[in-house]
Structure formats: structure tokens, C-alpha cells
Enzyme design. Structure first.
Site, short mmCIF file in Angstrom:
data_model
loop_
_atom_site.label_atom_id
_atom_site.label_comp_id
_atom_site.label_asym_id
_atom_site.label_seq_id
_atom_site.Cartn_x
_atom_site.Cartn_y
_atom_site.Cartn_z
N ASP A 52 0.85 -1.19 0.00
CA ASP A 52 0.00 0.00 0.00
C ASP A 52 0.89 1.24 0.00
O ASP A 52 1.74 1.39 0.88
CB ASP A 52 -0.85 0.06 1.28
CG ASP A 52 -2.09 -0.80 1.21
OD1 ASP A 52 -2.33 -1.44 0.17
OD2 ASP A 52 -2.84 -0.82 2.21
N HIS A 56 -2.90 5.61 -1.18
CA HIS A 56 -4.07 4.71 -1.21
C HIS A 56 -5.17 5.20 -0.28
O HIS A 56 -6.36 5.09 -0.59
CB HIS A 56 -3.60 3.31 -0.81
CG HIS A 56 -4.69 2.30 -0.70
ND1 HIS A 56 -5.65 2.12 -1.66
CD2 HIS A 56 -4.96 1.38 0.29
CE1 HIS A 56 -6.47 1.15 -1.29
NE2 HIS A 56 -6.08 0.70 -0.11
#
Length: 203
Positions: A52, A56
Site C-alpha cells: 500500500d 491509497h
């Protein structure tokens, strides 16, 4: 010994409900080109084993190509929390974290090719706890570090606020607790909110 801790990408790979499923298709065959097979892939950035990027879950966060590569290469401590419904700083009592920068949590909750209905809670208190101990990467064998129905993503934000980056979707079934050397490099995709990785442990 090398442990492949990546989930397999194919047409059956579980995807977050409603997200883009993984697919691989042969665009040109060797028969057609006379020389090569050429394929294409379609996938979400958050399918299977992936990193991630802060972008995000925060518009002003770094995108995937901006993350320091040293986060994703180096010694990592695998911690067995398979009996835990909630993972908190207390689960690290007795562990020497003085030389640890990367922690991988082995929950064994997601071991098949079906997207889980429920996962253990990764408590937001781990953010400041990891900062205190100099830990900069948390890896999990789960699709998320937050509950699957969370909209506030408290643990994502706590980790980011405390300088801890996120690696999700690992498979740690064959890995015993202890120290290993991790390699899990994200692709250099400009502006991306995440990236698939091929994650391995050596040890």
C-alpha cells in the site's frame, strides 16, 4: 533457503469485493507473430501480495514510486499470532525488537483462495508502539490491516502517522517465527496507490 511468501496470481485469485479481478491474456501467440508469445495483465494494485502506498488512503500521501526501496529489502521478524483475534503491543512482550525494522505477522487466517469474511483486528496502538521501537514496515498475511468493513481505516492512518509502511496479502504458512531477510519490491508505477510484489524470505 528461499521461501516464496507471495500469493499466486491467476483467474481464481481472490479480489477485494467489487475491485478489478486479475486476468492474464495472450495478446499475440507465437503462431501469429512467427517469433514470440506476448501477454497482457489486468489487475487492481491491491490484489494478492502488494504494498500500500500512503496515497491509497490519503490524497496527499506518497505514491508507490516515491517510497524508499530500503523499506522492502532487509531483515524481517516473523511473529506468530495465529491464536489472536486482536493483535496489540502486548503480543510483542518478551521479543527483542532492538534490531528490527520490519515485522511480518503470521495469523494463518487467510489460507485458501476465497476472500475472507472476517480477519483479526490489528490494533491502531501498534503505530506508536512500532515508532518507539524503530519499526518501519508491517507485513500481514491478510488483505488489509484494518477490519474489512472499516471506512475510517484507523490502523492504516496510525501506521502512516508513525512512519510505518504496509505490506499486505502475504502467505506465511510454511514460515516459522524468527528472523529472515525480506525482499518485496513494488513496481515503479508513477502515481500509483499500490503495487503487486513478489515477496520472498531468505533464512
Amino acid at each position: 533457503m528461499i521461501y516464496d511468501i507471495s500469493r499466486l496470481l491467476n483467474a481464481n485469485t481472490p479480489t477485494w469485493p467489487g475491485d478489478t479481478p486479475f486476468s492474464y491474456n495472450l495478446t499475440w501467440s507465437q503462431e501469429e507473430t512467427g517469433s514470440v508469445n506476448v501477454g497482457q495483465i489486468t489487475t487492481s494494485c491491491h490484489t494478492a501480495t502488494h504494498v500500500d502506498a500512503p496515497f491509497h488512503f490519503k490524497d496527499s500521501g506518497m505514491t508507490i514510486e516515491q517510497l524508499p526501496l530500503e523499506l522492502f529489502v532487509g531483515d524481517a521478524l516473523v511473529v506468530d499470532v495465529t491464536t489472536k483475534g486482536e493483535i496489540t503491543p502486548k503480543d510483542f512482550d518478551g521479543l527483542d525488537l532492538s534490531e528490527v525494522r520490519r515485522v511480518l505477522l503470521k495469523t494463518e487466517t487467510w489460507t485458501d483462495d476465497v476472500f475472507p469474511e472476517k480477519i483479526p483486528i490489528i490494533h491502531p496502538d501498534l503505530g506508536p508502539f512500532f515508532l518507539k521501537h524503530g519499526i518501519e514496515l508491517l507485513g500481514v498475511d491478510l488483505p488489509s490491516v484494518d477490519p474489512l468493513d472499516s471506512k475510517t481505516l484507523d490502523t492504516h492512518h496510525s501506521l502512516l502517522q508513525n512512519g510505518v509502511h504496509i505490506l499486505e496479502g502475504l502467505t506465511l504458512t510454511d514460515v516459522k517465527p524468527g528472523m529472515y531477510r525480506l525482499t518485496a519490491l513494488p513496481l515503479k508505477i508513477e502515481g500509483a496507490d499500490g503495487s503487486p510484489v513478489r515477496a520472498i524470505l531468505e533464512g
